[in-house]
Design a protein around this motif. Structure first.
Motif, PDB file in Angstrom:
ATOM      1  N   VAL A   1      -2.201   0.869  -4.804  1.00 15.55           N
ATOM      2  CA  VAL A   1      -1.725  -0.379  -4.276  1.00 15.55           C
ATOM      3  C   VAL A   1      -0.956  -1.125  -5.370  1.00 15.55           C
TER       4      VAL A   1
ATOM      5  N   TYR B   1       0.874  -1.175   0.000  1.00 22.69           N
ATOM      6  CA  TYR B   1       0.000   0.000   0.000  1.00 22.69           C
ATOM      7  C   TYR B   1       0.904   1.216   0.000  1.00 22.69           C
TER       8      TYR B   1
ATOM      9  N   TRP C   1      -1.450   4.319   2.569  1.00 29.29           N
ATOM     10  CA  TRP C   1      -2.895   4.546   2.443  1.00 29.29           C
ATOM     11  C   TRP C   1      -3.565   3.248   2.089  1.00 29.29           C
ATOM     12  N   SER C   2      -4.498   2.833   2.905  1.00 31.36           N
ATOM     13  CA  SER C   2      -5.079   1.520   2.705  1.00 31.36           C
ATOM     14  C   SER C   2      -5.945   1.528   1.448  1.00 31.36           C
ATOM     15  N   ALA C   3      -6.036   0.355   0.844  1.00 31.11           N
ATOM     16  CA  ALA C   3      -6.909   0.212  -0.317  1.00 31.11           C
ATOM     17  C   ALA C   3      -8.346   0.331   0.171  1.00 31.11           C
TER      18      ALA C   3
ATOM     19  N   ASN D   1      -9.638   1.304  -7.731  1.00 28.28           N
ATOM     20  CA  ASN D   1      -8.871   0.136  -7.339  1.00 28.28           C
ATOM     21  C   ASN D   1      -9.439  -1.117  -8.004  1.00 28.28           C
TER      22      ASN D   1
END
Lengths: 494, 810
Positions: free
Chosen positions: A69, A58, A62-64, A186
Motif C-alpha cells: 500500500v 492499494y 490487493w487490499s491492505a 503493513n
C-alpha cells in the motif's frame, strides 16, 4: 491515483532516457523537463493532500494488509516535494558544473533511480517495501558515488558500500523479526498488533533494533562514521543531493516508527535516542570544525543537524514532531544550498580548501550574501529559516524538562556558527594576493542563480514561518495519530 | 504613532538592502544617499516622544506574525524605548555625518558600509521598541550580525577577522543563552507579549527556575555589554573603522545589555539574586575596566575599557536600585553617551590626521588642532567628572545612590559598590588627565609631523554637537527635570517629584567631598604614573582572556580532529565493528535485563520439537562451511566455502516447498562463484594469498571475534524469541488460502512474488538494472577530457582536491 506519479515518472524517465535518447543535449532537456514536471506534480500532490486529506493506493488492487500500500499523508507529501525540489536544483546545477561533453551518460538516469527510491521510502506503507525502496536508493547511490570517481575516490567510497550493505542485512533481518512478531508487514497492521503487545520486552527490543538500523542511515552516533569521508568525493551537484536528502530518509523513518508504528510508551528508547542524538550533534559539529575544506565541513555538519531532529523526536509531542519536521525541511534546502555555494567557490577559486580560497566577498558579493544567509540560517540566527525549528526544539525540550539536552543543543548551535565562520573567513573575507578568482569562468553565474533560488525559499520560510509551522503541525499530528492512520489504511478492519 | 514607528524601524531596514545596489559606483558620496534615513527615524521618534504620555506604556499591535509561537509584531512605547530610540537614531545622525568625512577615498565599498550601518540602526531601533520578547530577541541577534559585518569591514586585516569573529561568537553565545531564558520566561508566563511579561509575578514560579531564568537573562546582558568575564571582546572589536566604534561600541550596541537590564527590571528586581548578581558583576567590571583602561596605551583600547567600566556601572546601578525603581538612570546613560561618543570621534580624527594610534607617540596637537583640543578637554572633563560638565552632575547623583545603598544594603556588602566606584572614578579621572595632557599639551614627539594633515572642519562638527550638549546640560542641569519626567517609565523609574529641580550646587555634602577627593587622588595618581613615565607594556595579556579565546579558536579544529580520531571516526577498518558492537551492546544488554522472554528452560524441548532431521543436518553443514570461510587461507577457498553456504541454503527452500526459489538460488550461486573465481584468477599472485597477507593485530582480531560472536548470538536469540510466539496469525495464511482462487496460481511463493507483492519484484528488477549501470560506470572509469583538464589558466574548476590535498585519513 496521484500517489503513484512520484514513483512512476522517475522510473519511466530513467528507462526512457536510457533507451531512447542518444544526444547529450536531448538527454539534458528531457531529464530537466521531467525533474521540473515532478516538482510540479509533487506540489499538486501536496496541495491535494492538504486540501482533501491523505491518499491511499492499494497496489494491484490487493487490499491492505495483504498487498503493498502507498500512503500519501502530509509528512510523506512534504518529503516528496523536498526530494523533487532538491533533485531539480541539483540537476540544473549539475548542468553548469559539468560541461555537456564531459557529462557521464549514466548520471541523469541514476539520479532518477535515486529519486524513485527516495520517493518510495516516503510513500510506502509496508516494511518490506521500505526495504526495497532503500535498496533502490542505495544501489543508485553506490553507482553515483563511484560514477565519476578516480582511484582515490573509489577507496573512499568503499566503507560507504560496506557499511550500507551491512545495514541492509540488518534491515532485512528486521523485516523478518517484524513478520515473526506481528505476523504482518503493513505499517498500519503492525501498529495495531504492536499496540496489543504494548509493554512486552520483545517489542522494545524490536524498537531498539529498528532505531539502530535506521540510525545507520540517518547518521546516529556512533553509527555515522561512514558518511563524512564519503560525501566529499562526489561532484558538488550530487553531494548536495545526497547531503540534503539521504540521511533525512532515516530521520523520516524514525518519525514514522516512533510516531505511527510503535506504541507511545517506549520510554527506554526515547532516553537512549535522546542521548545518542545529543552525542551526534555535538561530535558531528566538532567533526565539522576539524575539516579544512568546505565539502568536508558541510558533510560532517549533516550529522550534527540530524542529531537535532532526532532529539526532537524523542520528546514525542506534536509540537516537538512539528519542530523536527520544520527543521528537517529547512535543513534539506539550506544544506543543499550550502553545498552548491561550495561548488561555486570551487569554480571561482579552483579549490575548496579554505587555505587556498579567498577574495570572494569583494569580487562576488551576491554569492557572499547567499552564503551568509544560508550559513546564518543553518546556525539558527533569527529570523532565518533555521531559527524557528531550533527554537521550537528548545521549547519542546524545556517542556519535557530536559535542560541538559537543551544546553547541549545550544552549545552545538554556537559551534555550528563557528564552523560556518570558518568558511566565511576563509573563502569570503580572506584576502590573498595569490588566490585567483576566476570570474572569467562564467559557470559561477548560473550557479549563483540556483543558490539564490534556494536562498529565497529559505528566506520565505524564515520570514513567513507561520504557514510552514502550521503545515508541520498538521504533519506531526498526522504522524502521531495512530488511529487515524490505521483507519486510513485498513478501513474499519480490526 | 504606529505608522511612524513602522517607518522609523523598517525604512532603514529596507534601505539597507537597496543602498548597495543604488550606491554602486558612487564611492564616498553614498553617504548623501544614506544620510536621510537616520534623520527621518530620529524625527519620527522625536515626534512619538512628544505624542507619548509620560508614565504610561503603549502597545502598538502592528501585525500578527507567528501566532503559533506567540510572536507578533508589537511595538512597546514607553520612556525606556523612546529614550533608547532617540539615542540610537540621534547618535546615528551624527555618526552618518561623521562617517561621511571619515571614510574618504582610501576606503572601498562605501555602499556596503552604509548598508551595514543602516541595518544595524534598524536592528537597534527594533530591539528598543520590541513589544514582544521574541521580537526583541530577533532584533537583538540582528544587531549582533550587523555589528559583525561592521567590525569586519576591514576584513582584509587579521585584526578585522579575529575581532569580528570574537565579537560574533561571544555575543551569539550569550544571545543563545538569552534565548533559553526568553523561552523559559515566556513558557512560565504563557505569553511572550511584553504586557504579560512585565506583569509577570515570578514569585509564583519555582524559586530555582526563576533564578535560572534571571541568570540566563543576565548572561545575555553581560555578553552584549562586555561585562566580566565577557569583557575581552570589546577592545578587540576596535579593529573596526572609528565611526563604527563610536556608534556601536560606545553609544549604542554595547548599551543593549543595560537596556535589557532596564527592560526586565520590573520582572526580576524583587528577587534576592538580583542585587548580588547585577551589582556584583557590574561593579567588578567597573573596577576591572577602569584599571585596564588606565594601564592601556592604545587610544581606542583606553576608551574601550572605560566603556566596559561605565557599562558595568550602569548595570550595577540597576542592581543596587530599590525594587520600586531606579533614579535618574537615563541621565547617566545620556551623559556617558555624549562624552564617550565624542571621545571616540576625537580618537578617529587624531588617527586620521596623524596615523598614530598609541598615546605614547602623541603630543602637542593643541597647536595644530585647537578646536579638537577644546572638544577633547570638555569631553575628558566630563569623563573625569569635573564641575560644569554633565559628567559631574551624573557623578554626584550616582554617589548619592551609592551612599544610600551603603546604608541599607541588600544581598551584598554595602561598602563594595561605593569603594569599587571610588577607585574606578579615580583611575578614570587620572587617565582623563593623561588623555588631554599627553595628546595636546606635552611637547610634540618626533613622528607626529611626519604624516600630519589637517582633517578639515566638517569632521569636527559631530563631536562638537555632543560637546555642546555636555556643556549645556552641565551648566544648566535644571534641563534634566522635564526630560526625565517625560521619559518616566512604569515599573522602572522611581516615582519622581515633578517639582524637583536638578541643581549644580547642593552645598558642601558627602558627595561633593568624595568627588573632590577623587579628583585629588587622581592628580596624585597621574603624577605617580608620570614619575615612572607610564612605562609598562599595557596589561598582562593573560588577564584579557582574549588570548585564551583565540587560542581556543585555533585549538578547536585540532582538538576536534583528535577527538574524531579518538572516537575512531577516521579509521574505516573500525566502522563496521563499531556499528556491530553498538547493536550487540544495546540489544544484548537489553536481553540480559529481560532474560525471561527466552524461557530458557523450554529451549531444548522447543528445538527438539520444531526441528526436522534434515534441518539439523543442513544447519550443521552450514555451520561447518561458515567456519571454512573464517579459517581458509586463500581467497579462492574462502569464496568456495561462501558459495557452499549459499548452495546449502537452497535446501531450506526445498524443505519449504519453493522449488523456483531453490532453482534461482542455485543459478545465482553458480554464476557468482564462477565469475568471482575467474576474476580472482586475474589478480596478481602476490595478492592471492588472501587476507592472511594483511597484518591484523591480535587485539583487533580478538575484538572482532568477540563482536562477531556477539552479533551472531544477538540475532540468534532474537530469532529464537520471535519463534517462541506461536499463537500469532500470519498474513501468509491468507496467501496460502487464496492463491488459487484470487491469484490463479498454485504456488503461493510465486503468486506472492509476481502478483500479491509484484511491485516489490518490479523494483528489485530495477535494482538489478541499477547495479548493472553502476558496474558499467565503474568499468568505463571517468576520465577527464584533456580540454577539461586544461580549461582556463588554473585547470579544471571544481575538481582536483584529492588525496594529496586533504588528509582525511591517516
Amino acid at each position: 491515483m496521484q500517489v503513484i506519479f512520484p514513483l512512476l515518472i522517475p522510473l519511466l524517465t530513467a528507462i526512457l532516457g536510457l533507451l531512447a535518447i542518444r544526444s547529450s543535449a536531448g538527454r539534458r532537456l528531457f531529464f530537466a523537463a521531467s525533474a521540473g514536471g515532478q516538482l510540479l506534480f509533487s506540489l499538486w500532490l501536496l496541495a491535494s493532500v492538504f486540501s482533501s486529506g491523505s491518499q491511499v493506493m492499494y497496489l494491484g488492487g490487493w487490499s491492505a494488509p495483504y498487498g503493498i500500500v502507498l500512503v500519501a499523508d502530509p509528512i510523506a507529501a512534504i518529503m516528496v516535494v523536498l526530494v523533487c525540489l532538491t533533485a531539480f536544483s541539483c540537476i540544473l546545477y549539475g548542468f553548469q558544473e559539468t560541461s555537456i561533453r564531459n557529462e557521464h551518460p549514466l548520471r541523469l538516469p541514476l539520479i532518477q533511480f535515486l529519486v524513485l527510491g527516495l520517493n518510495l521510502s516516503f510513500l510506502t506503507g509496508d516494511l518490506f517495501n521500505l526495504f526495497v525502496a532503500f535498496e533502490v536508493m542505495l544501489l543508485a547511490s553506490y553507482a553515483l558515488l563511484t560514477l565519476e570517481a578516480d582511484d582515490w575516490d573509489v577507496r573512499q567510497a568503499f566503507p560507504y558500500l560496506a557499511i550500507n550493505l551491512f545495514g541492509s542485512a540488518f534491515l532485512i533481518a528486521l523485516c523478518a523479526f517484524a513478520y515473526g512478531l506481528f505476523g504482518t508487514l503493513n505499517f498500519a497492521h503492525i501498529a495495531v498488533r504492536a499496540q496489543e503487545m504494548s509493554g512486552e520486552p520483545l517489542l522494545v527490543a524490536f524498537g531498539m533494533l529498528a532505531m539502530l538500523v535506521f540510525g545507520i542511515k540517518a547518521g546516529l552516533f556512533p553509527l555515522y562514521y561512514w558518511l563524512p569521508n564519503a560525501y566529499p568525493i562526489m561532484p558538488i551537484a550530487l553531494a548536495a543531493l545526497f547531503g540534503g536528502m539521504l540521511t533525512k530518509v532515516g530521520v523520516y523513518v524514525l518519525l514514522r516508527l516512533f510516531g505511527t508504528i510503535l506504541p507511545h510508551d517506549m520510554d527506554l528508547l526515547y532516553v537512549v535516542l535522546a542521548w545518542l542524538s545529543a552525542a551526534t550533534m555535538f561530535f558531528g559539529v566538532l567533526g565539522a570544525a576539524s575539516r579544512p575544506y568546505i565539502r568536508g565541513i558541510l558533510s560532517f555538519h549533516i550529522l550534527s543537524q540530524v542529531g537535532f531532529m532526532m532529539l526532537a523526536i524523542t520528546f514525542m509531542t506534536p509540537f516537538a514532531f512539528a519542530a523536527a519536521i520544520l527543521y528537517m525541511a529547512h535543513n534539506i534546502i539550506v544544506k543543499s544550498g550550502l553545498f552548491l555555494v561550495g561548488g561555486a567557490v570551487m569554480v571561482l577559486n579552483r579549490t575548496d580548501k579554505l587555505e587556498n580560497t579567498g577574495n570572494l566577498w569583494v569580487r562576488t558579493p551576491v554569492l557572499g550574501v547567499g552564503f551568509l544567509l544560508l550559513a546564518l540560517s543553518l546556525a539558527g540566527i533569527p529570523p532565518l529559516s533555521g531559527f524557528w525549528g531550533k527554537y521550537m526544539i528548545i521549547v519542546a525540550g524545556f517542556t519535557a524538562g530536559e535542560y541538559v539536552l537543551v544546553a547541549i543543543a545550544i552549545v552545538t548551535g554556537l559551534l555550528t556558527l563557528f564552523s560556518m565562520l570558518k568558511i566565511w573567513m576563509g573563502s569570503f573575507w580572506q584576502s590573498k594576493e595569490s588566490v585567483p578568482v576566476v570570474t572569467s569562468d562564467r559557470r559561477w553565474i548560473p550557479m549563483t542563480v540556483i543558490v539564490g533560488g534556494l536562498t529565497v525559499i529559505s528566506l520565505i520560510i524564515g520570514l513567513l514561518p507561520e504557514f510552514f509551522i502550521q503545515m508541520a503541525m498538521t504533519a506531526a499530528e498526522g504522524l502521531l495519530d495512530k488511529d487515524a492512520y490505521i483507519r486510513l489504511v485498513l478501513g474499519d478492519l480490526p | 504613532m504606529a505608522l511612524a514607528l513602522i517607518i522609523a524601524v523598517f525604512l532603514p531596514l529596507i534601505a539597507a538592502f537597496l543602498i548597495p545596489l543604488a550606491g554602486a559606483g558612487m564611492g564616498r558620496r553614498v553617504q548623501l544617499l544614506a544620510m536621510p534615513f537616520p534623520l527621518i527615524s530620529f524625527g519620527l521618534i522625536l515626534w512619538c516622544a512628544f505624542q507619548h504620555e509620560s508614565g504610561t506604556q503603549a502597545f502598538l499591535e502592528v501585525a500578527t506574525w507567528v501566532p503559533s509561537l506567540g510572536l507578533d509584531l508589537v511595538f512597546l512605547v514607553d520612556g525606556l524605548s523612546l529614550f533608547f530610540g532617540m539615542v540610537v537614531s540621534g547618535v546615528g545622525v551624527l555618526i552618518f555625518w561623521y562617517a561621511g568625512a571619515y571614510l574618504d577615498d582610501h576606503y572601498e565599498e562605501h555602499n556596503r558600509f552604509y548598508a551595514y550601518l543602516l541595518l544595524f540602526m534598524a536592528a537597534m531601533l527594533g530591539t528598543a521598541f520590541g513589544g514582544n520578547l521574541l521580537l526583541l530577541f530577533i532584533f537583538w541577534e540582528l544587531t549582533g550580525i550587523s555589528s559583525f559585518l561592521l567590525i569586519g569591514f576591514l576584513h582584509g586585516t587579521k585584526e578585522g577577522q579575529t575581532g569580528s569573529r570574537m565579537a560574533l561568537l561571544t555575543t551569539v553565545f550569550t544571545g543563545l543563552v538569552l534565548l533559553a531564558g526568553v523561552a523559559l520566561l515566556g513558557m512560565q508566563v504563557g505569553s511572550w507579549h511584553m504586557r504579560d511579561i512585565l506583569a509577570a509575578d515570578l514569585s509564583l514560579v519555582d524559586g530555582g527556575l526563576a533564578a535560572a531564568i534571571l541568570i540566563l537573562f543576565a548572561v545575555g546582558a553581560f555578553g552584549k555589554s562586555a561585562q566580566v568575564p565577557f569583557h575581552f571582546w570589546l577592545p578587540n572589536a576596535m579593529s573596526a573603522p572609528t565611526p563604527v566604534s563610536a556608534y556601536l561600541h560606545s553609544a549604542t550596541m554595547v548599551k543593549l545589555g543595560v537596556f535589557l537590564t532596564a527592560r526586565v527590571f520590573g520582572v526580576f528586581s524583587e528577587m534576592d539574586l538580583w542585587a548580588p548578581l547585577m551589582a556584583g558583576v557590574g561593579f567588578t567590571t567597573l573596577l576591572v575596566g577602569s584599571i585596564f583602561a588606565f594601564f592601556s596605551h592604545k587610544l581606542k583600547a583606553i576608551l574601550a575599557y572605560t566603556t566596559v567600566a561605565m557599562l558595568g556601572l550602569f548595570i550595577g546601578f540597576y542592581g543596587i536600585a530599590e525594587s520600586s525603581g531606579a533614579r535618574y538612570d537615563f541621565m547617566h546613560i545620556l551623559n556617558h553617551t555624549a562624552y564617550k561618543g565624542c571621545l571616540f570621534m576625537v580618537v578617529g580624527i587624531i588617527d586620521h590626521a596623524t596615523h598614530i594610534k598609541d598615546i605614547r607617540h602623541l603630543g602637542g596637537l593643541w597647536r595644530r588642532m585647537p578646536l579638537l583640543g577644546f572638544i577633547s578637554v570638555v569631553a575628558a572633563a566630563s569623563m573625569a567628572g569635573i564641575p560644569l560638565t554633565s559628567g559631574f552632575v551624573s557623578k554626584e547623583y550616582i554617589l548619592t545612590e551609592l551612599y544610600r545603598f551603603m546604608e541599607n544594603p541588600t544581598g551584598l556588602p554595602g561598602w563594595l559598590p561605593l569603594v569599587f566606584s571610588i577607585i574606578a572614578f579615580t583611575f578614570m579621572a587620572a587617565l582623563s588627565i593623561r588623555f588631554v595632557w599627553h595628546i595636546f599639551f606635552r611637547p610634540e614627539p618626533e613622528g607626529v609631523a611626519e604624516h600630519f594633515h589637517h582633517p578639515g572642519l566638517m569632521i569636527h562638527l559631530p563631536p562638537l554637537v555632543l560637546v555642546v550638549l555636555t556643556l549645556v546640560l552641565g551648566i544648566f542641569p535644571v534641563l534634566y527635570g522635564p526630560l526625565l519626567l517625560a521619559l518616566e517609565t512604569p515599573g522602572l523609574t522611581a516615582a519622581m517629584d515633578p517639582a524637583y529641580v536638578f541643581k549644580l550646587w547642593h552645598g558642601v555634602n558627602t558627595e561633593l567631598i568624595t568627588s573632590l577627593s577623587v579628583l585629588a587622588s587622581a592628580i596624585v595618581l597621574y603624577f605617580g604614573a608620570n614619575a615612572v613615565n607610564w612605562r609598562w607594556e599595557g596589561i598582562p595579556r593573560w588577564l584579557l582572556l582574549d588570548l585564551a579565546f583565540n587560542k581556543g579558536v585555533y585549538a578547536l579544529p585540532t582538538g576536534a580532529k583528535n577527538l574524531s580520531r579518538f572516537l575512531r571516526a577516521e579509521a574505516p577498518l573500525d566502522y563496521i565493528p563499531i556499528i556491530a558492537a553498538t547493536i550487540v551492546f544495546s540489544l544484548g544488554g537489553f536481553f540480559i535485563l529481560h532474560a525471561e522472554v527466552f524461557a530458557f528452560d523450554q529451549m531444548i524441548p522447543f528445538f527438539l520439537e520444531s526441528f526436522y532431521k534434515q534441518h539439523l543436518f543442513i544447519a550443521l553443514l552450514i555451520t561447518f562451511a561458515s567456519f571454512g570461510i573464517i579459517f581458509a587461507r586463500r581467497w579462492t577457498s574462502q569464496v568456495i566455502f561462501l558459495s557452499t553456504v549459499g548452495f546449502l541454503i537452497t535446501v531450506y527452500f526445498v524443505i519449504y516447498q519453493a522449488p523456483d526459489l531453490a532453482l534461482t538460488q542455485i543459478l545465482i550461486e553458480a554464476a557468482t562463484l564462477i565469475l568471482i573465481l575467474l576474476l580472482l584468477d586475474r589478480f596478481p599472485k602476490s595478492i592471492m594469498r588472501g587476507e592472511r597477507s594483511l597484518r591484523i593485530s591480535r587485539i583487533r582480531q580478538s575484538m572482532n571475534t568477540v563482536v562477531a560472536i556477539g552479533v551472531g548470538s544477538v540475532v540468534f536469540l532474537f530469532t529464537y524469541a520471535v519463534l517462541l510466539r506461536k499463537e500469532m496469525d500470519y498474513i501468509g495464511q491468507y496467501f496460502l488460502e487464496n492463491t488459487v482462487e484470487l491469484a490463479k496460481g498454485t504456488n503461493a511463493v510465486n503468486t506472492v512474488l509476481v502478483d500479491f507483492r509484484g511491485f516489490d519484484t518490479l523494483l528489485e528488477i530495477a535494482v538489478l538494472l541499477i547495479a548493472i549501470l553502476g558496474s558499467i560506470g565503474l568499468l568505463m572509469r571517468y576520465r577527464r577530457s584533456s580540454e577539461e583538464m586544461e580549461e582556463g589558466e588554473f585547470g579544471a574548476g571544481g575538481f582536483g582536491i584529492h588525496a594529496n590535498d586533504n588528509e582525511t585519513t591517516k
